[in-house]
Enzyme design. Structure first.
Site, PDB file in Angstrom:
ATOM      1  N   GLU A 387       9.186 -21.035  41.544  1.00  0.00           N
ATOM      2  CA  GLU A 387       9.879 -22.207  42.107  1.00  0.00           C
ATOM      3  C   GLU A 387      11.238 -22.284  41.425  1.00  0.00           C
ATOM      4  O   GLU A 387      11.308 -22.316  40.192  1.00  0.00           O
ATOM      5  CB  GLU A 387       9.057 -23.476  41.852  1.00  0.00           C
ATOM      6  CG  GLU A 387       9.761 -24.787  42.186  1.00  0.00           C
ATOM      7  CD  GLU A 387      10.216 -24.895  43.648  1.00  0.00           C
ATOM      8  OE1 GLU A 387       9.363 -24.829  44.528  1.00  0.00           O
ATOM      9  OE2 GLU A 387      11.449 -25.026  43.878  1.00  0.00           O
ATOM     10  N   HIS A 455       9.547 -20.097  50.434  1.00  0.00           N
ATOM     11  CA  HIS A 455       9.434 -21.489  50.895  1.00  0.00           C
ATOM     12  C   HIS A 455      10.797 -22.159  50.794  1.00  0.00           C
ATOM     13  O   HIS A 455      11.581 -21.862  49.887  1.00  0.00           O
ATOM     14  CB  HIS A 455       8.377 -22.239  50.087  1.00  0.00           C
ATOM     15  CG  HIS A 455       6.995 -21.983  50.604  1.00  0.00           C
ATOM     16  ND1 HIS A 455       6.096 -22.980  50.897  1.00  0.00           N
ATOM     17  CD2 HIS A 455       6.377 -20.822  50.914  1.00  0.00           C
ATOM     18  CE1 HIS A 455       4.983 -22.439  51.357  1.00  0.00           C
ATOM     19  NE2 HIS A 455       5.114 -21.131  51.371  1.00  0.00           N
ATOM     20  N   GLU A 456      11.048 -23.021  51.724  1.00  0.00           N
ATOM     21  CA  GLU A 456      12.336 -23.747  51.843  1.00  0.00           C
ATOM     22  C   GLU A 456      13.563 -22.841  52.015  1.00  0.00           C
ATOM     23  O   GLU A 456      14.645 -23.179  51.531  1.00  0.00           O
ATOM     24  CB  GLU A 456      12.552 -24.708  50.651  1.00  0.00           C
ATOM     25  CG  GLU A 456      11.544 -25.809  50.540  1.00  0.00           C
ATOM     26  CD  GLU A 456      10.324 -25.436  49.728  1.00  0.00           C
ATOM     27  OE1 GLU A 456       9.225 -25.867  50.118  1.00  0.00           O
ATOM     28  OE2 GLU A 456      10.447 -24.727  48.719  1.00  0.00           O
ATOM     29  N   GLU A 474       8.127 -20.083  54.796  1.00  0.00           N
ATOM     30  CA  GLU A 474       7.646 -21.379  55.269  1.00  0.00           C
ATOM     31  C   GLU A 474       8.669 -21.836  56.313  1.00  0.00           C
ATOM     32  O   GLU A 474       8.472 -21.635  57.492  1.00  0.00           O
ATOM     33  CB  GLU A 474       7.516 -22.334  54.094  1.00  0.00           C
ATOM     34  CG  GLU A 474       6.953 -23.688  54.476  1.00  0.00           C
ATOM     35  CD  GLU A 474       7.079 -24.671  53.346  1.00  0.00           C
ATOM     36  OE1 GLU A 474       6.154 -25.452  53.162  1.00  0.00           O
ATOM     37  OE2 GLU A 474       8.122 -24.695  52.656  1.00  0.00           O
ATOM     38  N   GLU A 480       1.150 -28.560  54.219  1.00  0.00           N
ATOM     39  CA  GLU A 480       1.294 -29.375  53.011  1.00  0.00           C
ATOM     40  C   GLU A 480       1.626 -30.836  53.318  1.00  0.00           C
ATOM     41  O   GLU A 480       1.304 -31.717  52.542  1.00  0.00           O
ATOM     42  CB  GLU A 480       2.357 -28.784  52.090  1.00  0.00           C
ATOM     43  CG  GLU A 480       3.754 -28.749  52.693  1.00  0.00           C
ATOM     44  CD  GLU A 480       4.814 -28.180  51.743  1.00  0.00           C
ATOM     45  OE1 GLU A 480       4.466 -27.621  50.704  1.00  0.00           O
ATOM     46  OE2 GLU A 480       6.009 -28.312  52.074  1.00  0.00           O
TER      47      GLU A 480
HETATM   48  C1  NOJ Z   1       7.072 -26.739  48.244  1.00  0.00           C
HETATM   49  C2  NOJ Z   1       6.258 -25.604  48.780  1.00  0.00           C
HETATM   50  O1  NOJ Z   1       6.285 -25.575  50.173  1.00  0.00           O
HETATM   51  C3  NOJ Z   1       4.865 -25.742  48.235  1.00  0.00           C
HETATM   52  O2  NOJ Z   1       4.024 -24.760  48.802  1.00  0.00           O
HETATM   53  C4  NOJ Z   1       4.894 -25.652  46.729  1.00  0.00           C
HETATM   54  O3  NOJ Z   1       3.620 -25.890  46.241  1.00  0.00           O
HETATM   55  C5  NOJ Z   1       5.847 -26.689  46.152  1.00  0.00           C
HETATM   56  N1  NOJ Z   1       7.105 -26.650  46.807  1.00  0.00           N
HETATM   57  C6  NOJ Z   1       6.060 -26.482  44.664  1.00  0.00           C
HETATM   58  O4  NOJ Z   1       6.767 -25.300  44.452  1.00  0.00           O
HETATM   59 CA    CA Z   2       7.851 -26.764  51.684  1.00  0.00          CA
END
Ligand code: NOJ
Ligand code: CA
Length: 676
Positions: A387, A455-456, A474, A480
């Site tokens: 992340e 993701h993002e 994603e 989520e």
């Molecule tokens: C957003 C992501 O989409 C999710 O899968 C992740 O758990 C969180 N951020 C934390 O990184």
């Molecule tokens: Ca996300």
């Protein structure tokens, strides 16, 4: 060729203009092309045609992984060479490709004396539609695509009233209340389906569309950088392809391979390490509040003695991770993702700090060596999590170290994330700077033989053909949202995603939630807007070569008969049949497992139940199959009884038909395994 007709001409101002017809009906009326540049702004009129070339192409290629084994790339191409009559006599080429299912075009900036480094202040491409089409849209946010879709006429598009619905991103910037994101899915009043998007988005910013409510004209609106510029280019170069996919059958839109075909072939032929897989993860338990990513509750991470003080809820601890490894091994699931394993999560979100994570320092209760040893002994692969908390420059500084760490410990894949504002400069998630960042990450991962799941990021545009290690993104509102909002994702959401977000590539939606009510610690009434059978069907209808079984092991162990479908379902395919589809309403697909005779079918519906008879003509002729049908129970309903399912078995052949009944917000999943 076919049903699609493209016309290109020059108008009285010397501006290039194109139009598109389908089955002799106008789809795009004359629409202008061109740019404004930072200096000598006019790069859209005063042109003359100085030459043109026609050619055609017909080749079949094999993706390294995908929905089908063979992809035919068949088009007619015309290149128009333009020159500005006055001033700097600058050159511009426009390349059009006409396929059986649509049109792609892009701008090429040839090498020339009076255009070297240049700044695009606007791309002026128009898509002048002629009717008040039904649209499936999300607002033109520069930083997030995690929105529910609005279904409305073009004349009704207005995102001014939308509150910030994408809570995973701490910033929402959508200054144009009439802008929407692509892929933009539409249906004309007389039943023609149109999808506008782009292909091969590299070294440029994402294209959004500004909508004129009154005349249905759409204009490209590029995501700006921190200073408002749209792209920094150097000739020779080119833009991404602008794509218009058209058919009177919704199923053809989902079957289209035009966007992939407009991307360059794989950068590498050494791909044996790229392996589609299913995975479980230390993830949903944090999303639902049972555990935490952070080890300590202290924002500065340290107690008085200088040590981290454990909060007792840290999920990424060695003992807990081993439980997931055991579960994966017993279920023949290849991967285990662990989030919250590295230091920094005490203070990661929305604080605009640059160096929150270093991607190599585990928390004291996460024994990397022991975990990878244990996983290896069980035949399981660990999936890394990086992340970045929006600090993309920090991640770039650490890339080599982070990927060497993955190589050293044998992590074959990484999930990355970009929650929050991009710091330090405030670039946008969908701007050119970040587009280049995501590519640098994919390139670094390729170099280190690591598969990647972002993701993002910006939404995909088929670039996975070029970077086959870029397995999924994603880049839309995933499962989520059912964990951290009450609104979650409504039942129509998954019937729209394949027509919008997934047109550009696979999505890590994280399906497979079995406990559909009462899973959120902090909101006991919260529920998913889905039945259990629909969660199974999503493994077929939402394509991805990496698929998470997102729920907790205990929730799967409580329903082993239903979990069998997730164990069996494939993630890589030789063939795909889109059997029925209507955006916002329903989708039924069947897919054939790579290298096998097994078939899997998924059928999903919106809030309204439906029944359907599916002819099994797609099965291999001459084979007998056992069909295992995972269906909604008769009293299932996504609001009242989401978890009610029934499983039946039936011997079938290519001549059989199966009758499926889908509950409100429901679905059905079927496996077809040949009888030995
Ligand atoms: C957003 C992501 O989409 C999710 O899968 C992740 O758990 C969180 N951020 C934390 O990184
Ligand atoms: Ca996300």
């Amino acid at each position: 060729m076919n049903n699609i007709r493209l016309s290109v001409s020059m108008n009285a101002n010397g501006t290039p203009v194109y139009s598109v017809a389908y089955k002799n009906k106008t789809i795009v009326s004359p629409s202008q092309l061109g740019f404004s540049l930072a200096d000598d702004t006019n790069f859209h009129s005063g042109f003359e045609v100085i030459g043109s070339e026609m050619s055609s192409f017909d080749q079949t290629w094999q993706p390294i992984w995908g929905e089908v084994k063979n992809i035919r790339n068949h088009y007619k191409q015309v290149i128009i060479h333009l020159k500005q009559k006055n001033g700097n006599h600058r050159l511009l080429d426009i390349v059009f490709r006409v396929f059986e299912d649509g049109v792609g075009f892009r701008y090429v900036f040839p090498k020339q004396p009076n255009l070297k480094y240049f700044v695009v202040t606007d791309e002026l491409t128009q898509f002048n539609l002629i009717s008040d089409n039904q649209t499936f849209w999300i607002p033109g946010d520069y930083d997030s695509n995690e929105y529910p879709y609005t279904i409305s006429r073009i004349s009704e598009i207005d995102n001014a009233s939308m509150v910030a619905k994408s809570t995973a991103i701490a910033v929402r910037i959508a200054p144009d209340t009439k802008a929407v994101q692509t892929p933009l899915m539409m249906k004309t009043p007389d039943g023609v389906y149109i999808n506008i998007h782009e292909a091969a988005l590299l070294n440029y910013s994402a294209m959004q569309l500004h909508v004129e409510n009154s005349n249905y004209h759409l204009t490209a609106s590029l995501v700006p950088d921190a200073y408002g510029n749209k792209a920094y280019l150097h000739a020779p170069s080119h833009t991404p392809w602008r794509t218009i996919i058209i058919s009177d059958k919704a199923t053809d839109i989902l079957a289209s391979k035009m966007i992939l075909n407009l991307n360059e072939p794989s950068k590498t032929s050494n791909t044996s390490w790229i392996r589609p897989m299913k995975f479980v993860g230390v993830w949903w338990e944090m999303q639902t509040g049972k555990g935490s990513w952070n080890y300590s509750d202290y924002p500065d991470s340290l107690g008085k003695d200088g040590k981290l003080i454990p909060n007792g809820k840290h999920s990424a601890n060695t003992t807990n991770v081993k439980k997931y490894i055991d579960f994966a091994a017993a279920s023949h699931i290849k991967g285990v993702l662990v989030e919250g394993w590295n230091r920094g999560w005490e203070d990661w979100f929305g604080n605009w700090k640059e160096n929150v994570f270093d991607f190599v320092t585990p928390y004291p209760d996460y024994d990397v060596k022991e975990i990878v040893r244990y996983a290896k002994s069980k035949g399981v692969s660990m999936i890394m999590h990086n992340e970045t908390s929006g600090s993309a420059t920090n991640y770039e500084r650490q890339l080599d170290t982070a990927y060497r760490f993955m190589n050293r410990f044998g992590f074959p894949a990484v999930k990355t994330g970009y929650v929050g504002k991009i710091i330090p400069r405030g670039e946008h998630h969908d701007g050119q700077w970040m587009v280049n960042h995501y590519e640098r990450v994919a390139e670094k991962a390729l170099e280190h033989h690591v598969m990647i799941d972002m993701h993002e990021p910006m939404r995909p545009t088929g670039v996975q053909r070029t970077y086959p290690n870029w397995m999924a993104n994603e880049a839309a509102r995933g499962n989520e949202y059912n964990a951290f909002t009450d609104e979650g994702n409504m039942p129509e959401h998954e019937t729209i995603l394949p027509f919008t977000r997934l047109m550009g590539g696979p999505m890590d939606y994280t399906p497979g939630i079995f406990k559909l009510k009462g899973y959120a610690e902090y909101a006991p009434e919260r529920q998913l807007h889905s039945t259990l059978a629909k969660q199974l069907a999503l493994y077929v209808t939402l394509y991805s070569p990496i698929q998470m079984a997102a729920d907790l092991p205990e929730n799967y162990l409580a329903k082993p008969d239903a979990f069998q479908f997730i164990k069996d379902v494939a993630v890589d395919w030789d063939d795909t049949k889109i059997l029925e589809a209507e955006p916002g309403e329903y989708i039924t697909m069947a897919r054939k497992e790579k290298g096998k005779s097994n078939w899997f079918l998924g059928a999903i519906t919106n809030a309204n139940g439906r029944s359907t008879d599916i002819s099994l003509q797609f099965l291999d002729p001459g084979k007998k199959y056992i069909a295992t049908i995972y269906a909604d129970a008769v009293d299932a309903d996504y609001r009242i009884k989401p978890e009610a399912y029934q499983i039946t078995k039936k011997a079938v052949t290519v001549g059989s038909t199966i009758h499926l009944i889908l509950a409100n917000g429901g679905g059905a999943a079927v496996s077809f395994i040949p009888v030995k």
